[in-house]
Write a protein that holds these residues in place. Structure first.
Motif, PDB file in Angstrom:
ATOM      1  N   UNK A   1       0.829  -1.198   0.000  1.00 19.67           N
ATOM      2  CA  UNK A   1       0.000   0.000   0.000  1.00 19.67           C
ATOM      3  C   UNK A   1       0.871   1.258   0.000  1.00 19.67           C
ATOM      4  N   UNK A   2       1.946   1.238   0.801  1.00 22.84           N
ATOM      5  CA  UNK A   2       2.847   2.403   0.824  1.00 22.84           C
ATOM      6  C   UNK A   2       3.473   2.645  -0.537  1.00 22.84           C
ATOM      7  N   UNK A   3       3.892   1.565  -1.199  1.00 28.21           N
ATOM      8  CA  UNK A   3       4.517   1.709  -2.521  1.00 28.21           C
ATOM      9  C   UNK A   3       3.526   2.288  -3.522  1.00 28.21           C
ATOM     10  N   UNK A   4       2.316   1.788  -3.504  1.00 30.53           N
ATOM     11  CA  UNK A   4       1.288   2.282  -4.414  1.00 30.53           C
ATOM     12  C   UNK A   4       1.002   3.761  -4.157  1.00 30.53           C
ATOM     13  N   UNK A   5       0.888   4.131  -2.893  1.00 28.25           N
ATOM     14  CA  UNK A   5       0.649   5.521  -2.532  1.00 28.25           C
ATOM     15  C   UNK A   5       1.804   6.408  -2.991  1.00 28.25           C
ATOM     16  N   UNK A   6       3.027   5.953  -2.788  1.00 29.55           N
ATOM     17  CA  UNK A   6       4.203   6.731  -3.185  1.00 29.55           C
ATOM     18  C   UNK A   6       4.236   6.941  -4.694  1.00 29.55           C
ATOM     19  N   UNK A   7       3.974   5.895  -5.461  1.00 31.29           N
ATOM     20  CA  UNK A   7       3.980   6.019  -6.920  1.00 31.29           C
ATOM     21  C   UNK A   7       2.903   6.997  -7.389  1.00 31.29           C
ATOM     22  N   UNK A   8       1.710   6.898  -6.812  1.00 31.83           N
ATOM     23  CA  UNK A   8       0.623   7.801  -7.203  1.00 31.83           C
ATOM     24  C   UNK A   8       0.955   9.248  -6.850  1.00 31.83           C
ATOM     25  N   UNK A   9       1.453   9.461  -5.638  1.00 28.98           N
ATOM     26  CA  UNK A   9       1.806  10.823  -5.228  1.00 28.98           C
ATOM     27  C   UNK A   9       2.929  11.386  -6.078  1.00 28.98           C
ATOM     28  N   UNK A  10       3.907  10.546  -6.429  1.00 26.69           N
ATOM     29  CA  UNK A  10       5.005  10.995  -7.284  1.00 26.69           C
ATOM     30  C   UNK A  10       4.484  11.377  -8.659  1.00 26.69           C
ATOM     31  N   UNK A  11       3.621  10.535  -9.232  1.00 28.49           N
ATOM     32  CA  UNK A  11       3.048  10.829 -10.547  1.00 28.49           C
ATOM     33  C   UNK A  11       2.242  12.128 -10.508  1.00 28.49           C
ATOM     34  N   UNK A 127      10.729  13.038  -6.099  1.00 23.49           N
ATOM     35  CA  UNK A 127       9.706  12.022  -5.874  1.00 23.49           C
ATOM     36  C   UNK A 127       8.895  12.494  -4.673  1.00 23.49           C
ATOM     37  N   UNK A 128       7.793  11.805  -4.408  1.00 25.65           N
ATOM     38  CA  UNK A 128       7.031  12.157  -3.214  1.00 25.65           C
ATOM     39  C   UNK A 128       7.825  11.736  -1.978  1.00 25.65           C
ATOM     40  N   UNK A 129       7.394  12.186  -0.839  1.00 25.02           N
ATOM     41  CA  UNK A 129       8.025  11.746   0.407  1.00 25.02           C
ATOM     42  C   UNK A 129       7.361  10.433   0.800  1.00 25.02           C
ATOM     43  N   UNK A 130       8.065   9.322   0.639  1.00 21.67           N
ATOM     44  CA  UNK A 130       7.442   8.027   0.890  1.00 21.67           C
ATOM     45  C   UNK A 130       7.040   7.851   2.354  1.00 21.67           C
ATOM     46  N   UNK A 138      14.016  -1.808   4.214  1.00 20.67           N
ATOM     47  CA  UNK A 138      14.529  -1.586   2.857  1.00 20.67           C
ATOM     48  C   UNK A 138      13.964  -0.272   2.329  1.00 20.67           C
ATOM     49  N   UNK A 139      14.590   0.260   1.301  1.00 19.24           N
ATOM     50  CA  UNK A 139      14.161   1.525   0.700  1.00 19.24           C
ATOM     51  C   UNK A 139      13.151   1.263  -0.416  1.00 19.24           C
ATOM     52  N   UNK A 140      12.185   0.424  -0.164  1.00 21.98           N
ATOM     53  CA  UNK A 140      11.279  -0.059  -1.207  1.00 21.98           C
ATOM     54  C   UNK A 140      10.496   1.051  -1.888  1.00 21.98           C
ATOM     55  N   UNK A 141       9.740   1.829  -1.130  1.00 20.29           N
ATOM     56  CA  UNK A 141       8.883   2.850  -1.738  1.00 20.29           C
ATOM     57  C   UNK A 141       9.696   3.933  -2.436  1.00 20.29           C
ATOM     58  N   UNK A 142      10.749   4.411  -1.784  1.00 16.61           N
ATOM     59  CA  UNK A 142      11.552   5.461  -2.406  1.00 16.61           C
ATOM     60  C   UNK A 142      12.246   4.952  -3.666  1.00 16.61           C
ATOM     61  N   UNK A 143      12.713   3.721  -3.631  1.00 18.99           N
ATOM     62  CA  UNK A 143      13.384   3.134  -4.796  1.00 18.99           C
ATOM     63  C   UNK A 143      12.425   3.007  -5.973  1.00 18.99           C
TER      64      UNK A 143
END
Length: 186
Positions: A1-11, A127-130, A138-143
């Motif tokens: 969920x965090x990764x999905x949120x980070x990608x959406x916010x970054x986009x 990028x967004x702030x994960x 691990x740096x999953x969302x930021x990566x």
């Protein structure tokens, strides 16, 4: 969920003007010097792989002992691209300061917000702030967000220069394919 949120916010917060400036600056240069520590080094390697397919000379470092001499010997056809999620790692700051001291343009990819590396950069992309736990494993969302931004920049670069770059991309694909075929690798 965090990764999905980070990608959406970054986009959602991609700065198209910043990406256009970055591409314009990269197209003026012949050599990309890439720098990242830890997971950010993986993003630097990804940039190197993509841009080398387009004919750019690129080097990747995660060690200041290797990077700093390159900056001293770089010329006006070079630029330093720093990848640092926080934008505050001491090594990234030293790299940016050294590049500026030697009149090397600096591009950065950091998380959104006021950070030291972005302030030292000629062009900063974010990028967004994960929403990662400070005890993360691990740096999953930021990566993921950094990889996505690199892909956006790369695809935009190719789309804006398609007639010129499509042939170069096809040639680079063909030489690798020929290599694989020479060993009957599929």
């Amino acid at each position: 969920t965090n990764a999905q949120q980070t990608l959406q916010e970054t986009a959602d917060q991609i700065d198209q003007t910043g990406i256009k400036k970055l591409i314009a600056e990269v197209l003026k240069k012949r050599q990309l010097i890439l720098f990242g520590i830890g997971a950010s080094e993986l993003v630097a390697e990804n940039i190197s792989q993509k841009w080398s397919r387009l004919g750019f000379l690129s080097t990747v470092d995660s060690d200041l002992n290797l990077l700093l001499p390159k900056l001293i010997n770089a010329d006006s056809n070079s630029l330093l691209w720093i990848i640092s999620n926080s934008g505050e790692s001491p090594e990234a700051l030293i790299a940016a300061q050294a590049a500026r001291k030697h009149q090397i343009k600096v591009i950065s990819l950091t998380r959104y917000g006021d950070n030291s590396v972005a302030q030292l950069s000629d062009i900063a992309v974010h990028t967004s702030q994960p929403p990662e736990n400070k005890n993360r494993i691990a740096a999953t969302s930021s990566l993921l967000a950094q990889f996505m931004v690199v892909d956006i920049i790369f695809y935009y670069l190719v789309s804006q220069n398609f007639d010129y770059l499509v042939d170069i991309l096809q040639q680079s694909r063909k030489i690798v394919q020929d290599f694989h075929n020479s060993f009957n690798l599929k």
